[in-house]
Design a protein around this motif. Structure first.
Motif, PDB file in Angstrom:
ATOM      1  N   MET A  69      14.196  12.848  21.962  1.00  0.00           N
ATOM      2  CA  MET A  69      15.521  13.311  21.896  1.00  0.00           C
ATOM      3  C   MET A  69      15.595  14.861  21.561  1.00  0.00           C
ATOM      4  N   ASP A  70      16.508  15.495  22.131  1.00  0.00           N
ATOM      5  CA  ASP A  70      16.465  17.159  21.918  1.00  0.00           C
ATOM      6  C   ASP A  70      17.226  17.347  20.833  1.00  0.00           C
ATOM      7  N   ASP A  85      10.659  22.715  15.326  1.00  0.00           N
ATOM      8  CA  ASP A  85      10.260  24.032  15.237  1.00  0.00           C
ATOM      9  C   ASP A  85      11.737  24.786  15.427  1.00  0.00           C
ATOM     10  N   VAL A  86      12.642  24.225  16.352  1.00  0.00           N
ATOM     11  CA  VAL A  86      13.835  25.192  16.246  1.00  0.00           C
ATOM     12  C   VAL A  86      14.824  24.778  15.392  1.00  0.00           C
ATOM     13  N   GLY A  91      10.705  12.869  13.049  1.00  0.00           N
ATOM     14  CA  GLY A  91      10.737  14.363  13.561  1.00  0.00           C
ATOM     15  C   GLY A  91       9.219  14.941  13.853  1.00  0.00           C
ATOM     16  N   MET A  92       9.747  15.650  15.342  1.00  0.00           N
ATOM     17  CA  MET A  92       8.232  16.057  15.748  1.00  0.00           C
ATOM     18  C   MET A  92       8.553  17.416  16.749  1.00  0.00           C
ATOM     19  N   THR A 132       4.471  22.922  18.387  1.00  0.00           N
ATOM     20  CA  THR A 132       3.519  23.102  17.287  1.00  0.00           C
ATOM     21  C   THR A 132       2.455  21.840  16.778  1.00  0.00           C
ATOM     22  N   GLY A 133       3.143  20.663  17.404  1.00  0.00           N
ATOM     23  CA  GLY A 133       2.329  19.693  16.988  1.00  0.00           C
ATOM     24  C   GLY A 133       2.704  19.084  15.668  1.00  0.00           C
ATOM     25  N   GLN A 134       3.861  19.562  15.094  1.00  0.00           N
ATOM     26  CA  GLN A 134       4.284  19.242  13.811  1.00  0.00           C
ATOM     27  C   GLN A 134       4.660  17.923  13.801  1.00  0.00           C
TER      28      GLN A 134
END
Length: 363
Positions: free
Chosen positions: A156-157, A193-194, A243-244, A248-250
């Motif tokens: 999901m965006d 990350d955004v 959440g991902m 970044t790979g977070q």
């Protein structure tokens, strides 16, 4: 030499958990970051000395940022399918998937030979409806799920889902996919990350917070989203979310921890459902076979079925089933003239046939 029982020869659930690779079937709306997500988890598994096996099912993609072990583009030429069958983009994708699905048993044979694989990563077309609601998509997903423990990763965006109506659309799609496939599902809130995904988690936990967000975005579809939020409140309770960031790979570690719990759900819920489904199919096959055998006997004149009563003409006698009503059973025991009439008719019929055969021989 001691003989082994059939139970000992079949692998147990615990053995399957240790030996069978886990399939991560990636789904999501166009632009949600499915391909980048595939690239990230593939790289993360390699970094953790895990061996992934990647399958690409998107025939229209030009380039993929990861090496695919099985690529639909090697078997089906998307543009050639469009030209040959005079199809548009979506029609070309569906037809390409249909052609590939006819040979998917060969894909399963290849996967069975891979004994050193830990995860099977499956990427799907960008148009989610093309795979989710097509016959070929159902065939492929069911074939995989019946062979390997499968988890659906719905990407999901989070940037687009800041609009509550778009968020509700994604949740509706995730809900429909989970109930359609019956497989464990993990909602991957990509691009944190955004935009951080905490707002989405709050909306799922408290529908009043979601209603406040809808009030800030008044539209015709807001009323529908407000009503659906109440319906999906039960769906949210058992929904796994993580959440991902595919860039970044977070969140990769949290994602695979969530996948591990989803695999347990696969063995606890989906495997019993699959066994019940197989038993139902086998029972229906057996019933159909029995019906065909009875019909065959009737056609051959060996047996005539009247409701639950079987009249056997080959032995010149009548056999009634044991589950007859008491009144009928008593009447049958007390009065033998009915059976005598049947025997007389049978003897008359046999005599007539013999007489007619003699007549033909004289001619």
């Amino acid at each position: 030499m001691l003989a082994t029982s059939p139970e000992s020869s079949t692998p147990s659930v615990n053995e399957e958990k240790e030996t069978k690779p886990v399939v991560i079937l990636t789904l999501g709306m166009a632009g949600s970051g499915k391909t980048c997500f595939m690239q990230r988890i593939n790289a993360w598994l390699h970094a953790k000395n895990k061996n992934p096996y990647v399958v690409n099912l998107d025939p229209a993609v030009l380039e993929i940022p990861y090496p695919a072990n099985i690529d639909i583009r090697d078997s089906v030429k998307y543009k050639e399918v469009m030209r040959q069958y005079q199809l548009g983009p979506n029609g070309g994708i569906i037809t390409s998937l249909n052609l590939f699905a006819t040979k998917f048993d060969q894909v399963l044979e290849i996967l069975e030979k891979k004994t050193d694989v830990d995860f099977i990563l499956v990427d799907t077309p960008g148009q989610i409806e093309v795979f989710t609601w097509s016959a070929s998509g159902t065939i492929i997903s069911d074939a995989i799920a019946r062979s390997y423990p499968t988890v659906i990763a719905y990407v999901m965006d989070t940037v687009r889902c800041t609009n509550p109506v778009t968020f509700m659309s994604n949740m509706m799609y995730a809900c429909s996919i989970m109930y359609k496939t019956r497989l464990p599902l993990v909602v991957v809130m990509n691009k944190i990350d955004v935009v951080d995904n905490s707002y989405a988690v709050d909306w799922m936990k408290d529908f009043e917070t979601f209603h406040e967000a809808l009030d800030a975005h008044p539209s015709y579809s807001s009323n529908l989203s407000r009503s659906m939020s109440l319906v999906l409140d039960e769906f949210y309770k058992d929904l796994r979310t993580v959440g991902m960031s595919a860039v970044t790979g977070q969140g990769c570690t949290d994602f695979f921890k969530t996948v591990s719990s989803a695999v347990e759900e696969y063995y606890d819920d989906y495997v019993p459902y699959l066994e019940d489904l197989r038993a139902t199919i086998e029972r229906r096959k057996q019933e159909q076979m029995e019906k065909q055998m009875k019909k065959l006997k009737v056609d051959k004149g060996e047996e005539v079925l009247l409701d639950d009563n079987a009249v056997d003409l080959t032995d010149d006698k009548i056999s009634t089933s044991s589950n007859l009503p008491p009144s009928f059973t008593n009447y049958h025991d007390d009065s033998d003239h009915d059976s005598d009439d049947v025997e007389e008719k049978y003897e008359e019929s046999a005599a007539a046939e013999e007489s007619f055969a003699r007549f033909l021989r004289k001619k």
